[in-house]
Design an enzyme around this catalytic site. Structure first.
Site, mmCIF file in Angstrom:
data_model
loop_
_atom_site.group_PDB
_atom_site.id
_atom_site.type_symbol
_atom_site.label_atom_id
_atom_site.label_comp_id
_atom_site.label_asym_id
_atom_site.label_seq_id
_atom_site.Cartn_x
_atom_site.Cartn_y
_atom_site.Cartn_z
ATOM 1 N N SER A 210 27.526 43.079 34.475
ATOM 2 C CA SER A 210 28.991 43.024 34.538
ATOM 3 C C SER A 210 29.521 41.606 34.363
ATOM 4 C CB SER A 210 29.460 43.571 35.888
ATOM 5 O OG SER A 210 30.855 43.379 36.065
ATOM 6 N N TYR B 123 34.864 42.027 29.855
ATOM 7 C CA TYR B 123 36.295 42.275 29.985
ATOM 8 C C TYR B 123 37.018 41.175 29.218
ATOM 9 C CZ TYR B 123 35.972 45.703 33.825
ATOM 10 O OH TYR B 123 35.725 46.818 34.591
ATOM 11 N N TYR C 187 34.993 49.825 48.299
ATOM 12 C CA TYR C 187 35.012 49.245 46.954
ATOM 13 C C TYR C 187 33.943 49.852 46.059
ATOM 14 C CZ TYR C 187 34.655 46.096 43.043
ATOM 15 O OH TYR C 187 34.600 45.604 41.763
#
Length: 374
Positions: free
Chosen positions: A126, A149, A43
């Site tokens: 993030s 996002y 990942y």
């Protein structure tokens, strides 16, 4: 240098001290790999599909050569300080947004922000951080930006923005180049899954997203129907006073659209080779984007940086600053906060040496003449 931290069943213990053989960013990779299992490694460090773009990002820097200069006057050298979006940075290297730092270290983003503070570097947190944005902010002694996002539920997106504002984040970095899940074959082969105790802390309580069925009449299973557009950028600007930086620009046309839509800045990035495979290296498109926007807004850069000379090359081709991702996660995985700080200090020192050897006493003196042209 010493490092500390506990270990989980999917990680081996941290380095107790930084061994003398770690002198460059690349040296950390093997130590990080030795600590992490195949699931986590796939990942954190894999790319999409055949990973052609992942490799291209690195290879492109190796094909750029520098022009040494000698006998320059450095008596007025002002160092590496740069002001971006109203914030003064000691040097133009920031930590890029990377999800789930607890995959690399038990303390996750709290260890990262400690390392960033020790090295006096900015940190872009993030949306998918494994520690909440508020907890990171409470621990921070360094500039924080929040990577956003867009979520299908725009009300939840608004809440994320408001939380970042209240917590004291000073900019929003909106990632726009990953509207759909991509074909990360390395993760698929490893059957990647989040280990127990690791989740997206900021998204707890998020309304369930609709499940799209893929058929011959749908594009990407219908997911693009709710993907953000330029209208969403306008909406975002209407609900926040923070500067909005758009991350994931690889086209001069998109860069111009970003400028036309009032973006405070853009990040030239191909998502570290994790979205569209066979896309060109980020450094290849940087000069074209610089020429297209003609100084209308600051350009940041990420993708493939492993050396201070890479930082210099990106600055020479028009970037105002760079972001690093995998390099500091190597340091975090191997040695925690100390590893993060060490990686940053290595890159900063290498940048300063490269500036000296190319005759650049200030960041403002770095231009395309630094790059050798046949």
């Amino acid at each position: 240098m010493t490092a500390s931290g506990s270990s989980s069943r999917f990680r081996k213990p941290l380095l107790a001290t930084i061994p003398p053989e770690i002198v460059a960013v690349a040296d950390y990779e093997a130590w990080a790999r030795a600590r992490l299992d195949d699931n986590v490694w796939a990942y954190l460090f894999g790319g999409t599909a055949d990973e052609i773009t992942l490799r291209a990002n690195r290879d492109a820097f190796d094909r750029l050569h520098l022009t040494p200069r000698v006998l320059g006057d450095f008596s007025g050298a002002s160092g590496t300080r740069r002001t971006l979006f109203g914030q003064v940075l000691d040097y133009p290297i920031l930590l890029a947004p990377v999800a789930y730092h607890k995959l690399a270290h038990d303390d996750g983003e709290l260890a990262t922000v400690l390392g960033a503070a020790a090295a006096r570097a900015g940190f872009v947190v993030s949306t998918h951080s494994s520690v909440s944005l508020e907890e990171i902010a409470r621990a921070a002694q360094t500039p924080l930006w929040f990577q956003l996002y867009f979520k299908t539920d725009r009300g939840f997106t608004r809440e994320l923005v408001q939380r970042a504002e209240v917590a004291g984040y000073s900019a929003l970095v909106v990632t726009v180049d990953a509207p759909v899940n991509t074909m990360r074959n390395r993760e698929q082969r490893a059957q990647f899954h989040l280990p127990p105790g690791v989740d997206a802390a900021n998204l707890r309580g998020q309304p369930s997203a609709a499940v799209h069925q893929i058929d011959e009449n749908s594009l990407c299973g219908g997911m693009m129907a709710t993907a953000p557009t330029w209208q969403d950028i306008a909406w975002l600007q209407s609900i926040t006073k923070l500067p909005v930086i758009i991350k994931g620009i690889m086209s001069p046309d998109d860069a111009l659209l970003a400028a036309q839509h009032g973006a405070a800045g853009i990040v030239v990035s191909n998502h570290g080779g994790r979205t569209l495979d066979t896309a060109c290296a980020s450094i290849h498109v940087l000069p074209r984007i610089v020429d297209a926007v003609e100084g209308r807004l600051p350009l940041l850069f990420d993708g493939g940086i492993r050396r201070g000379t890479d930082v210099l090359k990106a600055l020479a081709l028009g970037a105002s600053a760079v972001l690093i991702g995998r390099p500091y996660i190597y340091g975090l995985a191997a040695a925690g906060a100390v590893g993060v700080a060490h990686v940053l200090n290595i890159l900063r020192t290498e940048l300063e040496v490269a500036m000296a050897l190319t005759g650049c006493p200030t960041l403002e003196k770095i231009d395309r003449n630094v790059i050798w042209r046949d």
